[in-house]
Design an enzyme around this catalytic site. Structure first.
Site, mmCIF file in Angstrom:
data_model
loop_
_atom_site.group_PDB
_atom_site.id
_atom_site.type_symbol
_atom_site.label_atom_id
_atom_site.label_comp_id
_atom_site.label_asym_id
_atom_site.label_seq_id
_atom_site.Cartn_x
_atom_site.Cartn_y
_atom_site.Cartn_z
ATOM 1 N N ASP A 13 1.644 -4.011 1.183
ATOM 2 C CA ASP A 13 1.091 -3.144 0.136
ATOM 3 C C ASP A 13 -0.217 -3.683 -0.447
ATOM 4 O OD1 ASP A 13 3.339 -1.550 0.486
ATOM 5 O OD2 ASP A 13 4.467 -2.658 -1.024
ATOM 6 N N GLY A 15 -3.125 -2.745 0.465
ATOM 7 C CA GLY A 15 -4.180 -1.727 0.536
ATOM 8 C C GLY A 15 -4.709 -1.570 1.956
ATOM 9 N N LYS A 16 -3.865 -1.879 2.930
ATOM 10 C CA LYS A 16 -4.283 -1.798 4.346
ATOM 11 C C LYS A 16 -4.715 -0.381 4.712
ATOM 12 C CE LYS A 16 -0.230 -3.410 5.529
ATOM 13 N NZ LYS A 16 0.267 -3.821 4.220
ATOM 14 N N GLY A 17 -3.928 0.623 4.246
ATOM 15 C CA GLY A 17 -4.203 2.019 4.597
ATOM 16 C C GLY A 17 -5.609 2.415 4.190
ATOM 17 N N LYS A 18 -5.988 2.080 2.965
ATOM 18 C CA LYS A 18 -7.325 2.453 2.491
ATOM 19 C C LYS A 18 -8.406 1.806 3.360
ATOM 20 C CE LYS A 18 -10.932 1.541 -0.640
ATOM 21 N NZ LYS A 18 -11.580 1.562 -1.928
ATOM 22 N N GLY A 40 4.255 1.852 4.386
ATOM 23 C CA GLY A 40 3.803 2.982 3.565
ATOM 24 C C GLY A 40 2.350 2.744 3.254
ATOM 25 N N HIS A 41 1.466 3.426 3.952
ATOM 26 C CA HIS A 41 0.028 3.216 3.801
ATOM 27 C C HIS A 41 -0.591 4.430 3.126
ATOM 28 C CE1 HIS A 41 0.174 0.177 7.393
ATOM 29 N NE2 HIS A 41 0.939 -0.160 6.386
ATOM 30 N N THR A 129 14.114 -1.698 3.480
ATOM 31 C CA THR A 129 13.781 -0.295 3.222
ATOM 32 C C THR A 129 14.903 0.624 3.725
ATOM 33 O OG1 THR A 129 12.628 -0.155 5.338
ATOM 34 C CG2 THR A 129 11.299 -0.713 3.406
ATOM 35 N N GLN A 223 3.195 -4.234 6.969
ATOM 36 C CA GLN A 223 3.768 -5.333 6.182
ATOM 37 C C GLN A 223 2.697 -6.412 5.926
ATOM 38 O OE1 GLN A 223 6.026 -4.294 9.148
ATOM 39 N NE2 GLN A 223 6.352 -2.705 7.639
ATOM 40 N N THR A 298 5.554 2.825 -1.820
ATOM 41 C CA THR A 298 5.169 4.084 -1.182
ATOM 42 C C THR A 298 6.351 4.681 -0.430
ATOM 43 O OG1 THR A 298 3.043 3.002 -0.808
ATOM 44 C CG2 THR A 298 3.373 5.071 0.319
ATOM 45 N N ARG A 304 7.494 -2.550 -7.724
ATOM 46 C CA ARG A 304 7.104 -3.806 -7.092
ATOM 47 C C ARG A 304 7.055 -4.918 -8.132
ATOM 48 N NH1 ARG A 304 2.053 -0.812 -4.252
ATOM 49 N NH2 ARG A 304 3.170 0.252 -2.585
ATOM 50 N N SER A 412 -12.551 -3.987 -2.545
ATOM 51 C CA SER A 412 -12.161 -2.611 -2.863
ATOM 52 C C SER A 412 -11.952 -2.482 -4.364
ATOM 53 C CB SER A 412 -10.870 -2.271 -2.103
ATOM 54 O OG SER A 412 -10.319 -1.075 -2.600
ATOM 55 N N SER A 414 -11.222 0.736 -6.042
ATOM 56 C CA SER A 414 -10.411 1.876 -6.487
ATOM 57 C C SER A 414 -9.666 2.403 -5.255
ATOM 58 C CB SER A 414 -11.283 2.986 -7.109
ATOM 59 O OG SER A 414 -11.466 4.066 -6.204
HETATM 60 P P1 GDP Z 1 -0.641 -0.723 2.224
HETATM 61 O O1 GDP Z 1 0.822 -0.673 2.519
HETATM 62 O O2 GDP Z 1 -1.188 -2.112 2.428
HETATM 63 O O3 GDP Z 1 -1.435 0.301 2.953
HETATM 64 O O4 GDP Z 1 -0.788 -0.436 0.670
HETATM 65 P P2 GDP Z 1 -0.060 0.754 -0.156
HETATM 66 O O5 GDP Z 1 -0.709 2.029 0.185
HETATM 67 O O6 GDP Z 1 1.410 0.658 -0.001
HETATM 68 O O7 GDP Z 1 -0.357 0.284 -1.636
HETATM 69 C C1 GDP Z 1 -1.656 0.094 -2.094
HETATM 70 C C2 GDP Z 1 -1.887 1.032 -3.293
HETATM 71 O O8 GDP Z 1 -3.055 0.645 -3.959
HETATM 72 C C3 GDP Z 1 -2.099 2.473 -2.876
HETATM 73 O O9 GDP Z 1 -1.590 3.310 -3.878
HETATM 74 C C4 GDP Z 1 -3.621 2.589 -2.800
HETATM 75 O O10 GDP Z 1 -4.096 3.913 -3.026
HETATM 76 C C5 GDP Z 1 -4.031 1.687 -3.930
HETATM 77 N N1 GDP Z 1 -5.307 0.994 -3.741
HETATM 78 C C6 GDP Z 1 -5.880 0.537 -2.608
HETATM 79 N N2 GDP Z 1 -7.029 -0.125 -2.894
HETATM 80 C C7 GDP Z 1 -7.170 -0.080 -4.236
HETATM 81 C C8 GDP Z 1 -8.144 -0.614 -5.153
HETATM 82 O O11 GDP Z 1 -9.098 -1.291 -4.776
HETATM 83 N N3 GDP Z 1 -7.927 -0.374 -6.478
HETATM 84 C C9 GDP Z 1 -6.859 0.329 -6.934
HETATM 85 N N4 GDP Z 1 -6.731 0.510 -8.241
HETATM 86 N N5 GDP Z 1 -5.936 0.841 -6.112
HETATM 87 C C10 GDP Z 1 -6.083 0.622 -4.782
HETATM 88 P P1 IMO Z 2 3.458 -1.918 4.200
HETATM 89 O O1 IMO Z 2 2.997 -1.742 5.622
HETATM 90 C C1 IMO Z 2 6.007 -4.098 1.421
HETATM 91 C C2 IMO Z 2 9.895 -5.425 2.922
HETATM 92 C C3 IMO Z 2 11.139 -4.780 2.326
HETATM 93 C C4 IMO Z 2 12.092 -5.958 2.419
HETATM 94 C C5 IMO Z 2 11.711 -6.611 3.738
HETATM 95 C C6 IMO Z 2 12.592 -6.197 4.911
HETATM 96 O O2 IMO Z 2 3.437 -0.691 3.389
HETATM 97 O O3 IMO Z 2 2.744 -3.074 3.568
HETATM 98 P P2 IMO Z 2 12.733 -3.975 6.379
HETATM 99 O O4 IMO Z 2 13.069 -2.578 6.005
HETATM 100 O O5 IMO Z 2 11.397 -4.133 7.016
HETATM 101 O O6 IMO Z 2 13.803 -4.647 7.175
HETATM 102 O O7 IMO Z 2 12.691 -4.769 4.978
HETATM 103 O O8 IMO Z 2 10.386 -6.224 3.994
HETATM 104 N N1 IMO Z 2 8.910 -4.462 3.478
HETATM 105 C C7 IMO Z 2 7.741 -4.182 2.902
HETATM 106 N N2 IMO Z 2 7.235 -4.559 1.715
HETATM 107 N N3 IMO Z 2 5.277 -3.328 2.245
HETATM 108 C C8 IMO Z 2 5.756 -2.956 3.448
HETATM 109 O O9 IMO Z 2 5.019 -2.288 4.358
HETATM 110 C C9 IMO Z 2 7.067 -3.349 3.809
HETATM 111 N N4 IMO Z 2 7.851 -3.138 4.896
HETATM 112 C C10 IMO Z 2 8.968 -3.850 4.689
HETATM 113 O O10 IMO Z 2 10.913 -4.370 1.003
HETATM 114 O O11 IMO Z 2 11.820 -6.891 1.396
HETATM 115 MG MG MG Z 3 2.588 -0.059 1.635
#
Ligand code: GDP
Ligand code: IMO
Ligand code: MG
Length: 429
Positions: A13, A15-18, A40-41, A129, A223, A298, A304, A412, A414
């Site tokens: 989490d 911010g890989k997706g962005k 969840g990206h 998850t 992850q 996500t 978190r 990044s 926002s």
């Molecule tokens: P990922 O799993 O690494 O792709 O990250 P997630 O999408 O699960 O969580 C990142 C959250 O932070 C998302 O809601 C993004 O829209 C948000 N985000 C990403 N970059 C930034 C940033 O630079 N600033 C803020 N405020 N939010 C961000």
């Molecule tokens: P993204 O790609 C954050 C965590 C779960 C749990 C552990 C094992 O959005 O960054 P699993 O279902 O994979 O067997 O769960 O890993 N987890 C994540 N935490 N971001 C993720 O993906 C995650 N994918 C799994 O919360 O602690």
């Molecule tokens: Mg995520």
């Protein structure tokens, strides 16, 4: 111009997706190589928010997107996600989305087992998850998985189901759970096969061709390194290798294809699920980080856990994953703190550590050693150049670079696609 590999450098989490979405405009192909729909990206483009779990984030820009063999694929989750994205106006067809024929499938029995184990574990649960990720990977290495290519040979499914069901029925019996309804599983697979098969192909060949033609490939990790099954906070990890080294095995290309390894790093630390978290804050500062950063999962909606930036962990992630440079995200969430802290080491009693010890009990016992820095009151939100950042924020970024021994390539500021400061172009190296 080389390839770029994006990986999370903390507990996911980051911010890989962005960042993948931002880079995807300059890539010819985006490739997932591990994990599954536990990811969840989030992509925010104007007023539109896209949440991707299984599909590579490049799909939103129309960049050809590949799900490599290292991914565990839930075909029903795939269908739901494709339909959801199509509902948002994104084209997802076999022209854009290519799925490795050798992907192991996540079946309902994997979800069952994930939940049965978690429910039976009480306080010791991993906090997964519950998507069946771990059990599906177990069946892959146990050589009893059903794979995408098997959907094209439904007549030959019986011996595969025999092996798989025999194993799972024993486990289910141990939990007092009913045996598998094999006919139903077979029918469900036959039904979903028509949806999945048009996307299936030998993606290793596509990657080989891309390499020969000098195409730019963007590998999208899910992850983060601290959830890696070898290098993470075991056993509180996911069941795949999340490090950059996984790209070769997980997509069918050589290890040299990684190119620039871009570690995505949040300007503070979060974790969802159980496990050690040395800099976790259970006070007003932690609450403030969670609220300002909208730190809710996500995938599962879980809150978190939040804490200060941990330079020890990110330095370790950078080393074990060969990170070339980082994208520092969510710095705007730190706006307005009087002071900010960075963890620079750990202590257990009189012993000082400059890395996270591997044993779970030690990991739970380490006390962070902090360095405190002056915060900044001006906003960094939406900044697109260094010049727009307050001096203290720049100092913070520079100190992080020093401590993790890695340069910052992107910052990044926002969730929006273009609110990004380009320091050095990962594709240009
Ligand atoms: P990922 O799993 O690494 O792709 O990250 P997630 O999408 O699960 O969580 C990142 C959250 O932070 C998302 O809601 C993004 O829209 C948000 N985000 C990403 N970059 C930034 C940033 O630079 N600033 C803020 N405020 N939010 C961000
Ligand atoms: P993204 O790609 C954050 C965590 C779960 C749990 C552990 C094992 O959005 O960054 P699993 O279902 O994979 O067997 O769960 O890993 N987890 C994540 N935490 N971001 C993720 O993906 C995650 N994918 C799994 O919360 O602690
Ligand atoms: Mg995520």
């Amino acid at each position: 111009m080389g390839n770029v590999t994006v990986i999370g450098a903390q507990w996911g989490d980051e911010g890989k997706g962005k960042i993948v979405d931002w880079l995807a405009s300059r890539a010819d192909m985006v490739v997932r190589f591990q994990g599954g729909h536990n990811a969840g990206h989030t992509l925010v483009i104007g007023d539109n928010v896209y949440k991707l779990s299984l599909l590579p984030s490049g799909i939103v820009r129309g960049t050809p997107s590949v799900i490599g063999n290292g991914v565990v694929l839930d075909p029903w989750a795939l269908k739901a996600e494709v339909e959801k994205l199509q509902g948002q106006g994104v084209t997802v067809s076999p022209e854009q989305l290519w799925i490795a024929e050798t992907c192991p499938l996540i079946l309902p029995i994997h979800r069952d087992l994930d939940a049965l184990r978690e429910d039976a574990s009480g306080a010791g649960k991993i906090g997964t998850t519950r998507r069946g990720i771990g059990p599906a990977y177990e069946d892959k290495v146990g050589r009893r998985a059903i794979r995408v290519c098997d959907l094209a040979h439904l007549g030959d499914l019986d011996p595969l189901l025999d092996r798989l069901c025999a194993h799972h029925d024993h486990l289910r019996a141990g939990f007092g759970h009913e045996v598998i309804d094999r006919e139903r599983l077979k029918n469900d697979l036959a039904e979903i096969a028509d949806f999945v098969l048009p996307f299936a192909r030998p993606v290793w060949r596509d990657l080989d061709e891309a390499r020969r033609k000098g195409r730019r490939v963007l590998f999208e990790g899910a992850q983060g390194v601290l959830l890696d099954v070898d290098h993470g906070t075991y056993p509180f990890v996911t069941s795949s290798n999340t490090v950059a080294g996984q790209i070769g095995a997980g997509s069918g290309t050589g290890p040299g294809a990684a190119g620039f390894v871009l570690g995505i790093v949040k300007a503070y630390t979060t974790r969802v699920g159980s496990g050690p978290f040395p800099t976790e804050l259970e006070d007003a500062d932690g609450q403030r980080l969670g609220e300002r950063g909208h730190e809710f999962g996500t995938v599962t909606g879980r809150q978190r856990r939040c804490g200060w930036f941990d330079a020890v962990l990110v330095r370790q992630s950078a080393a074990v994953s060969g990170i070339t440079g980082i994208a520092l995200t969510k710095i705007d969430v730190l706006d307005g703190f009087d002071t900010v802290k960075i963890c620079t080491g750990y202590r257990i009693g009189d012993t000082v550590y400059d890395y996270l010890p591997p044993n779970a009990a030690d990991q739970a016992a380490v006390e962070p050693v902090y360095e405190e820095m002056e915060g900044w009151s001006d906003s960094t939100a939406g900044a697109r150049s260094w010049a727009e950042l307050p001096a203290q924020a720049i100092k913070y970024v520079r100190r992080i670079e020093e401590l993790i021994r890695c340069p910052v390539a992107l910052v990044s500021t926002s969730p929006q696609r273009d609110d990004t400061i380009l320091v050095s172009d990962p594709f240009a190296s």
